[in-house]
Design a protein around this motif. Structure first.
Motif, PDB file in Angstrom:
ATOM      1  N   UNK A 259       0.816  -1.221   0.000  1.00 11.10           N
ATOM      2  CA  UNK A 259       0.000   0.000   0.000  1.00 11.10           C
ATOM      3  C   UNK A 259       0.849   1.269   0.000  1.00 11.10           C
ATOM      4  N   UNK A 260       2.027   1.217   0.622  1.00  8.55           N
ATOM      5  CA  UNK A 260       2.901   2.402   0.650  1.00  8.55           C
ATOM      6  C   UNK A 260       3.577   2.650  -0.696  1.00  8.55           C
TER       7      UNK A 260
ATOM      8  N   UNK B 294       4.641   2.760  -7.876  1.00  5.33           N
ATOM      9  CA  UNK B 294       4.474   1.769  -8.952  1.00  5.33           C
ATOM     10  C   UNK B 294       3.750   2.403 -10.129  1.00  5.33           C
ATOM     11  N   UNK B 295       2.694   3.144  -9.832  1.00  2.94           N
ATOM     12  CA  UNK B 295       1.919   3.784 -10.906  1.00  2.94           C
ATOM     13  C   UNK B 295       2.780   4.830 -11.619  1.00  2.94           C
TER      14      UNK B 295
ATOM     15  N   UNK C 236      -4.097  -4.921  -3.057  1.00  2.00           N
ATOM     16  CA  UNK C 236      -4.833  -5.413  -4.230  1.00  2.00           C
ATOM     17  C   UNK C 236      -5.893  -4.404  -4.654  1.00  2.00           C
ATOM     18  N   UNK C 237      -6.674  -3.947  -3.690  1.00  2.00           N
ATOM     19  CA  UNK C 237      -7.749  -2.994  -4.023  1.00  2.00           C
ATOM     20  C   UNK C 237      -7.173  -1.706  -4.612  1.00  2.00           C
ATOM     21  N   UNK C 238      -6.079  -1.216  -4.046  1.00  2.00           N
ATOM     22  CA  UNK C 238      -5.487   0.040  -4.540  1.00  2.00           C
ATOM     23  C   UNK C 238      -4.945  -0.119  -5.963  1.00  2.00           C
TER      24      UNK C 238
ATOM     25  N   UNK D  96      -3.972  -1.203 -12.639  1.00  6.16           N
ATOM     26  CA  UNK D  96      -2.774  -2.060 -12.750  1.00  6.16           C
ATOM     27  C   UNK D  96      -3.221  -3.524 -12.706  1.00  6.16           C
ATOM     28  N   UNK D  97      -2.666  -4.330 -13.596  1.00  7.33           N
ATOM     29  CA  UNK D  97      -3.084  -5.732 -13.667  1.00  7.33           C
ATOM     30  C   UNK D  97      -2.436  -6.522 -12.529  1.00  7.33           C
TER      31      UNK D  97
END
Ligand code: CLF
Ligand code: SF4
Length: 494
Positions: free
Chosen positions: A154-155, A160-161, A211-213, A219-220
């Motif tokens: 989550x952090x 990543x995006x 996962x939800x974020x 993102x796949x």
């Protein structure tokens, strides 16, 4: 970015399609929205069809881990051990980028750089993101991929995006902290070691939030789960349903690898691995809910090449140090990769179209497992004695699907040391248990006889033919010969 929750008909989804590849991930690629199809069609892990054509490499830049799994013991300098967590050398981000450019020049099929260890990539965020940033500047066509236990996820979602990472794998083994406590002895959280059920509860919550974020950002997400008999095997169907409902793209249920010589807790305490039949049963159960990956090879954290092959030794640091890797070198290699990509994606699209147009297979006839020796390209092109693994397909009146792969020792080493060769062949026969035929490019006299005696029909008549066509042709021959009316012989049911 808009969220994509991708729904794909499963093979048991009753779409009414009767093509020979109905429900296979290759066929599903046709049903994806264009933007998603472009993201997966050259990713060897996210597309079953792509794994015959495209290669990945792992850059081992992430040595530290923030949790302990009972199936893990990270090892270094172990060239012959092929399992996650094992590497020959840990690289700096600069070394990793240099190695990636060298590999992607030598192997034009290279389409993905993954960071998968040997620890957790997101427990080493500076090294992981520096590698991605530098590679994206030098080779922007290479997809970036990361595999994490999820604790720090989550952090890291924003980062990543920001790096345009479209593919993230989270290893999720449970949703129940009591089960988790049997898998994870501790986690390192907020500068403290947390143990037992409390540790598992934190990890589970962070995985689900991550996962939800990721899904919310388009993102796949692929979810990997390790099947541990007696621990989480009865629970993984529920995991599959939950992650599917949250928008995960793919679920990959992998068998536990546990050997005492690996030095893991499970290996040392005698925890058993699932049999191929148990794994298939669980994957089938999960497939009712979700798109399943069946072609995972549980690769090393420094694997290089097509899935199932490991060319890491060709690209050791000393070899790469001697190479001149400048901008012209990188640009020339990128042009060759683009050429390969164009050729391979056209070939894959043609195969999907042909499969879709093929006549409906016969409705009668029981399912048959067949092993195939292939070294890539989606064709039968490997000598039986040279195969290090066999792909296992299930052919039936409903069509064809990949079930998994079976690793084996190299039977023919060239010098034909009799004693060793014989035991290697025996191990291969054991690995092929349950298969009724083996299709290969060529096979010697001795293994031919032993396979027949074990109830497995050797077949070298389809050399260089596409796997799908050859396996279905052999199944139709068996049907025509009346061999599919009865259940398989006891030997194949083993
Ligand atoms: Fe590597 Fe994983 Fe990316 Fe693939 S592997 S980080 S998604 S590029 Fe692939 Fe290897 Fe199985 Fe992983 S076969 S272990 S699923
Ligand atoms: Fe090993 Fe990965 Fe588990 Fe860390 S998360 S202990 S590296 S398997």
């Amino acid at each position: 970015m808009k969220a994509h929750v991708i729904r794909i008909a499963s093979s048991s989804g009753g779409s009414g399609c009767k093509s020979s590849s109905c429900g296979s991930p290759a066929d599903r690629t046709n049903t994806l929205p264009d933007d998603i199809r472009r993201k997966v069609e050259d990713h060897p892990c996210y597309s079953e069809q792509a794994h015959h054509y495209f290669a990945r490499m792992h850059a081992a830049v992430a040595p530290a881990c923030n949790i302990q799994c009972n199936y893990c013991n990270r090892k270094y300098d172990c060239a012959n051990e092929s399992r996650p967590g094992v590497v020959s050398e840990v690289l700096t981000p600069e070394q990793a980028v240099r190695k990636t450019l060298a590999v992607a020049a030598a192997i034009p099929q290279m389409s993905v750089l993954g960071i998968a260890g040997p620890g957790d990539p997101l427990a080493n965020p500076a090294r992981t993101f520096a590698t991605f940033r530098m590679l994206a500047e030098r080779a922007p066509d290479i997809k970036l991929c990361v595999s994490t236990n999820g604790l720090a996820l989550p952090d890291c979602v924003d980062e990543l995006a920001k790096h345009n990472i479209d593919h993230v794998t989270i290893t999720i083994n449970c949703l129940d902290a009591d089960i988790g406590a049997k898998i994870y002895p501790w986690i390192f959280w907020n500068n403290k070691r947390v143990r037992g059920r409390a540790a598992a509860q934190i990890l589970i919550e962070r995985q689900q939030l991550g996962l939800e974020m990721l899904v919310a950002r388009g993102i796949l997400v692929k979810v990997n789960s390790v099947m541990i008999p007696g621990v989480n095997d009865r629970h993984l169907a529920e995991v599959s349903r939950t992650v599917k409902a949250k928008g995960a793209f793919l679920h990959n249920v992998m068998p536990l690898i546990a050997e005492a010589e690996h030095g893991t807790y499970y290996g040392l305490t005698g925890q058993r691995s699932p049999s191929p039949a148990e794994l298939k049963e669980l994957q089938d159960e999960c497939e009712g809910d979700m798109n399943m990956m069946r072609h995972c090879r549980q690769c090393r954290a420094d694997a290089v090449g097509l899935l199932g092959e490991d060319r890491g030794a060709e690209f050791s640091l000393d070899k790469i140090a001697a190479m001149e890797i400048d901008d012209a070198f990188a640009a020339d290699a990128m042009a060759r990769r683009a050429e390969w990509r164009e050729k391979a994606t056209a070939e894959m699209a043609a195969k999907r179209a042909a499969a879709h147009a093929a006549p409906a297979p016969a409705a009668e006839g029981r399912p048959v497992l067949m092993a195939v020796a292939s070294k890539g390209g989606g064709v039968i092109n490997e000598h039986f004695g040279h195969a290090r693994e066999f792909l296992v397909y299930e052919a039936s009146g409903a069509g064809l699907r990949l079930i998994g792969h079976r690793k084996t020792d190299l039977y023919c080493s060239g010098d034909n040391d009799c004693g060793a060769a014989e035991s290697a062949l025996d191990r291969t026969l054991r690995a092929l248990a349950g298969c009724e035929a083996v299709l290969c490019a060529k096979i010697g006299f001795e293994p031919w006889g032993k396979l027949e005696a074990a109830g497995i029909r050797p077949n070298g008549e389809h050399a260089m033919e596409p796997i799908e066509d050859a396996v279905m042709a052999v199944w139709r021959e068996m049907l025509a010969a009346g061999r599919l009316a009865a259940a398989p012989a006891a030997k194949q049911r083993a």
